[in-house]
Design a protein around this motif. Structure first.
Motif, short mmCIF file in Angstrom:
data_model
loop_
_atom_site.label_atom_id
_atom_site.label_comp_id
_atom_site.label_asym_id
_atom_site.label_seq_id
_atom_site.Cartn_x
_atom_site.Cartn_y
_atom_site.Cartn_z
N PRO A 122 0.81 -1.22 0.00
CA PRO A 122 0.00 0.00 0.00
C PRO A 122 0.85 1.28 0.00
O PRO A 122 2.00 1.30 0.42
N MET A 123 0.21 2.34 -0.46
CA MET A 123 0.79 3.68 -0.46
C MET A 123 -0.13 4.63 0.29
O MET A 123 -1.29 4.33 0.53
N ASP A 124 0.41 5.80 0.61
CA ASP A 124 -0.40 6.93 1.05
C ASP A 124 0.14 8.17 0.33
O ASP A 124 0.81 8.04 -0.69
N ASP A 125 -0.16 9.33 0.85
CA ASP A 125 0.26 10.56 0.16
C ASP A 125 1.77 10.73 0.09
O ASP A 125 2.26 11.54 -0.70
N GLU A 126 2.53 10.00 0.91
CA GLU A 126 3.99 10.07 0.87
C GLU A 126 4.61 8.89 0.15
O GLU A 126 5.80 8.65 0.23
N LEU A 171 7.39 9.36 -3.37
CA LEU A 171 7.98 8.81 -2.16
C LEU A 171 8.80 9.88 -1.46
O LEU A 171 9.67 10.52 -2.07
N SER A 172 8.53 10.10 -0.20
CA SER A 172 9.17 11.19 0.53
C SER A 172 10.66 10.92 0.72
O SER A 172 11.14 9.78 0.61
N GLU A 173 11.39 11.97 1.02
CA GLU A 173 12.84 11.88 1.22
C GLU A 173 13.18 10.87 2.31
O GLU A 173 14.03 9.99 2.12
N GLU A 174 12.52 10.98 3.44
CA GLU A 174 12.83 10.10 4.57
C GLU A 174 12.50 8.64 4.24
O GLU A 174 13.24 7.72 4.60
N ARG A 214 12.59 7.19 1.36
CA ARG A 214 13.50 6.60 0.35
C ARG A 214 14.62 5.83 1.03
O ARG A 214 14.96 4.71 0.62
N GLU A 215 15.20 6.42 2.04
CA GLU A 215 16.28 5.73 2.75
C GLU A 215 15.76 4.49 3.48
O GLU A 215 16.41 3.44 3.49
N ARG A 216 14.58 4.58 4.06
CA ARG A 216 14.02 3.44 4.78
C ARG A 216 13.70 2.28 3.83
O ARG A 216 13.95 1.12 4.14
N VAL A 217 13.14 2.60 2.69
CA VAL A 217 12.82 1.55 1.70
C VAL A 217 14.09 0.86 1.24
O VAL A 217 14.16 -0.38 1.14
N LEU A 218 15.14 1.63 0.96
CA LEU A 218 16.41 1.03 0.54
C LEU A 218 16.99 0.15 1.65
O LEU A 218 17.52 -0.93 1.38
N ASP A 219 16.91 0.62 2.88
CA ASP A 219 17.43 -0.18 4.00
C ASP A 219 16.67 -1.50 4.14
O ASP A 219 17.28 -2.56 4.37
N ILE A 220 15.35 -1.45 4.02
CA ILE A 220 14.55 -2.67 4.13
C ILE A 220 14.94 -3.67 3.05
O ILE A 220 15.11 -4.86 3.31
N CYS A 221 15.07 -3.19 1.82
CA CYS A 221 15.43 -4.08 0.71
C CYS A 221 16.84 -4.65 0.89
O CYS A 221 17.08 -5.83 0.60
N GLU A 222 17.74 -3.83 1.38
CA GLU A 222 19.11 -4.30 1.59
C GLU A 222 19.14 -5.40 2.65
O GLU A 222 19.80 -6.43 2.47
N ARG A 223 18.42 -5.19 3.75
CA ARG A 223 18.40 -6.21 4.81
C ARG A 223 17.76 -7.51 4.33
O ARG A 223 18.16 -8.60 4.73
N ALA A 224 16.75 -7.38 3.46
CA ALA A 224 16.04 -8.57 2.98
C ALA A 224 16.73 -9.21 1.78
O ALA A 224 16.29 -10.27 1.31
#
Length: 436
Positions: free
Chosen positions: A155-159, A197-200, A202-212
Motif C-alpha cells: 500500500p501507499m499513502d500521500d507520501e 515517495l518522501s525523502e525520509e 526513500r532511505e528506509r525503503v532502501l534499508d529494508i530491501c538491503e536487509r532482505a
C-alpha cells in the motif's frame, strides 16, 4: 465434439501464455481516440509542445546526410554517443559518476517497456514474487504476468510506499515460503497514483530491501517533469549496488522513437545485452541517432521547462475542475509532477462497471482495476491531464461527473452495489489505496 473455441491454437500455446490478458488501457484506445470523446485515459505526452519544424529538419538530415550509418545495424548495448548523453541526462537528477554512473553500464532499450522485460527475463522464474506499489503501472503487470511471476502489492499513502507495509509484505512472503526477487517501484510522480515517495522514506525503503536481500527496480519516466520543486534524488543516486534504474525519452522527447535505457550494476550489464540481442538484435540506429542529436544540438533543458509549464497548467485545470464539479465523497491525489491524478469514487460506485456509460457520455478514463494484479481497485480511476487542452479537461470532468451523479442516483433507487475490489490485496487491515 464437446465444445468449440474461437482460437484453434489454444492447446498449443506455451503455459506462460495462458494467463495473458489485454490491458485495460489498450482496450480503451480505439474508443478514446474518437474526436468526440474527451480522453482522460491515456498517458500521451503533448508532442505539439516540441519545436516540430526544427525536429523535422533534424530527422531529415539524419537520413539524407548520415543514412549509411543511422539506417544500418548497430550494437546490442546501444550507440556509445547516446549512452554518454544519457549519463548527462541522469546527472540532472543526481545520478552521476560520484555514484558509479557510467556509459559502460548503460544499456539502450526499445522504450522503458523493453527495459522492464529484460529485467524480468533475467531475474524471474515462474512462481517468484515481485513486490510492487498498489496501484502500479499496468505495463509492468503485463511483463510480470508474462514471466509467470506473482505480484504482491504494497500500500501507499500521500507520501508514497509505506515502509512498514513493505516490511510486513517481506515477512509474510518469507513465512509462506515464497521467494521475493525484487521491489518494483515508481517513486517519483507515480503512475497511476501521482504521489512521490518522501525523502525520509526513500532511505528506509532502501534499508529494508538491503536487509532482505532484495533487488530494487526503480522506474523513473517522470522524474524530470516536476511542477513545484525539485524531486527527491532517485534511489539509484543513493545506492549503486542492487538498484536498477530504468527510464525513457518517451515522456521528455518523443514516444514514437521508442528509446529508453537501463543503468544496471556492472556485473549484470553483459547479461542484459545478451538478452536484448536475443530479442531485437540491436535498438534502432536511426532512433538512437535522433535522440542523441536532439540532446547534442537542441535546447532540451529549455524544452523540459516548456513541458513542465504546459503540464502544470493542465494539472491545475484538472484539480480545479474536480473541486468544482465532482460529486460529494470523491477524493483525488494532487500530483507535484508527472501526468496523472488518481481518483477515489464515492462509496458504492464501480469505475469498471461505469465505463460503458462514460463512453456513451463521450468521456474516457482508466478504471482502477487495471492497476492491480488481482483486478481489485474498482473504487478508483486514473485521470490523465497531459494531452487534452485545459478547456477539454474541464469538459471531460463535467461529463464524467454527470455519469457519476447518475450512478449515485441509481444506487439510491436500487440499493448498494458490492464493494468487492475497492481495496488492494495487501489485506483489509492494511491502509488501502485511498491516497487523497
Amino acid at each position: 465434439m464437446t465444445g468449440t473455441t474461437l482460437d484453434d491454437y489454444t492447446d498449443r500455446y506455451a503455459r506462460r501464455v495462458r494467463g495473458m490478458t489485454a490491458s485495460e488501457i489498450r482496450a480503451l484506445f480505439a474508443v478514446a481516440s474518437r474526436p468526440e470523446v474527451v480522453s482522460l485515459a491515456g498517458g500521451a505526452p503533448y508532442i505539439a509542445a516540441l519545436p516540430l519544424d526544427a525536429v523535422g529538419e533534424m530527422l531529415g538530415r539524419l537520413g539524407a546526410e548520415h543514412g549509411t550509418t543511422t539506417l544500418q545495424y548497430g550494437i546490442g548495448q546501444g550507440l556509445p554517443e547516446l549512452r554518454e548523453r544519457i549519463c548527462e541526462v541522469m546527472a540532472l537528477s543526481g545520478i552521476d559518476a560520484s555514484c558509479g554512473a557510467s556509459p559502460e553500464d548503460v544499456v539502450v532499450t526499445v522504450g522503458g517497456q523493453q527495459a522492464l522485460d529484460l529485467v524480468a527475463r533475467l531475474f524471474l522464474d515462474p512462481g517468484d514474487v515481485v513486490l510492487a506499489e498498489g496501484p502500479t503501472y499496468v505495463g509492468a503487470l503485463g511483463v510480470f504476468q508474462s514471466a509467470q511471476a506473482q505480484v504482491v502489492h504494497v500500500p501507499m499513502d500521500d507520501e508514497g510506499l509505506i515502509p512498514e507495509a513493505l516490511e510486513a509484505a517481506v515477512a509474510d512472503c518469507a513465512r509462506a515460503g515464497r521467494r521475493v526477487k525484487f521491489l518494483y517501484t515508481i517513486p517519483t510522480y507515480q503512475n497511476p497514483a501521482g504521489v512521490t515517495l518522501s525523502e525520509e522514506r526513500r532511505e528506509r525503503v532502501l534499508d529494508i530491501c538491503e536487509r532482505a536481500g532484495l533487488l530494487v527496480v526503480e522506474d523513473d519516466p517522470y522524474g524530470q517533469l516536476g511542477f513545484e520543486s525539485e524531486a527527491p534524488r532517485p534511489l539509484r543516486a543513493r545506492r549503486r549496488d542492487g538498484v536498477f534504474y530504468l527510464s525513457t525519452f518517451s515522456k521528455t522527447f518523443a514516444p514514437g522513437l521508442r528509446v529508453g535505457w537501463i543503468l544496471a550494476p556492472h556485473a549484470v550489464r553483459d547479461k542484459l545485452v545478451i538478452a536484448s540481442e536475443a530479442q531485437i538484435l540491436c535498438p534502432s540506429g536511426y532512433a538512437q541517432a535522433a535522440v542523441s542529436t536532439y540532446l547534442g544540438t537542441m535546447p532540451w533543458r529549455e524544452q523540459l521547462k516548456v513541458y513542465r509549464e504546459v503540464y502544470r497548467e493542465r494539472r491545475d485545470a484538472m484539480l480545479t475542475a474536480l473541486a468544482d464539479l465532482m460529486p460529494a465523497g470523491t477524493t483525488w491525489t494532487r500530483p507535484a509532477g508527472g501526468l496523472f491524478v488518481w481518483a477515489t469514487l464515492p462509496e458504492g460506485l464501480d469505475s469498471k462497471a461505469m465505463m460503458p456509460r462514460a463512453i456513451a457520455a463521450r468521456v474516457a478514463y482508466v478504471p482502477g482495476t487495471g492497476f492491480y494484479a488481482d483486478g481489485s481497485g474498482s473504487g478508483h480511476m486514473r485521470l490523465n491531464f497531459s494531452f487534452p487542452a485545459p478547456e477539454r479537461i474541464r469538459e471531460g470532468v463535467r461529463r464524467l461527473a454527470g455519469v457519476m451523479e447518475q450512478d449515485i442516483a441509481m444506487r439510491r433507487v436500487f440499493g448498494q452495489v458490492s464493494q468487492q475490489g475497492r481495496r488492494g490485496q495487501a489485506g483489509a487491515d492494511a491502509p488501502g489505496p485511498d491516497l487523497a
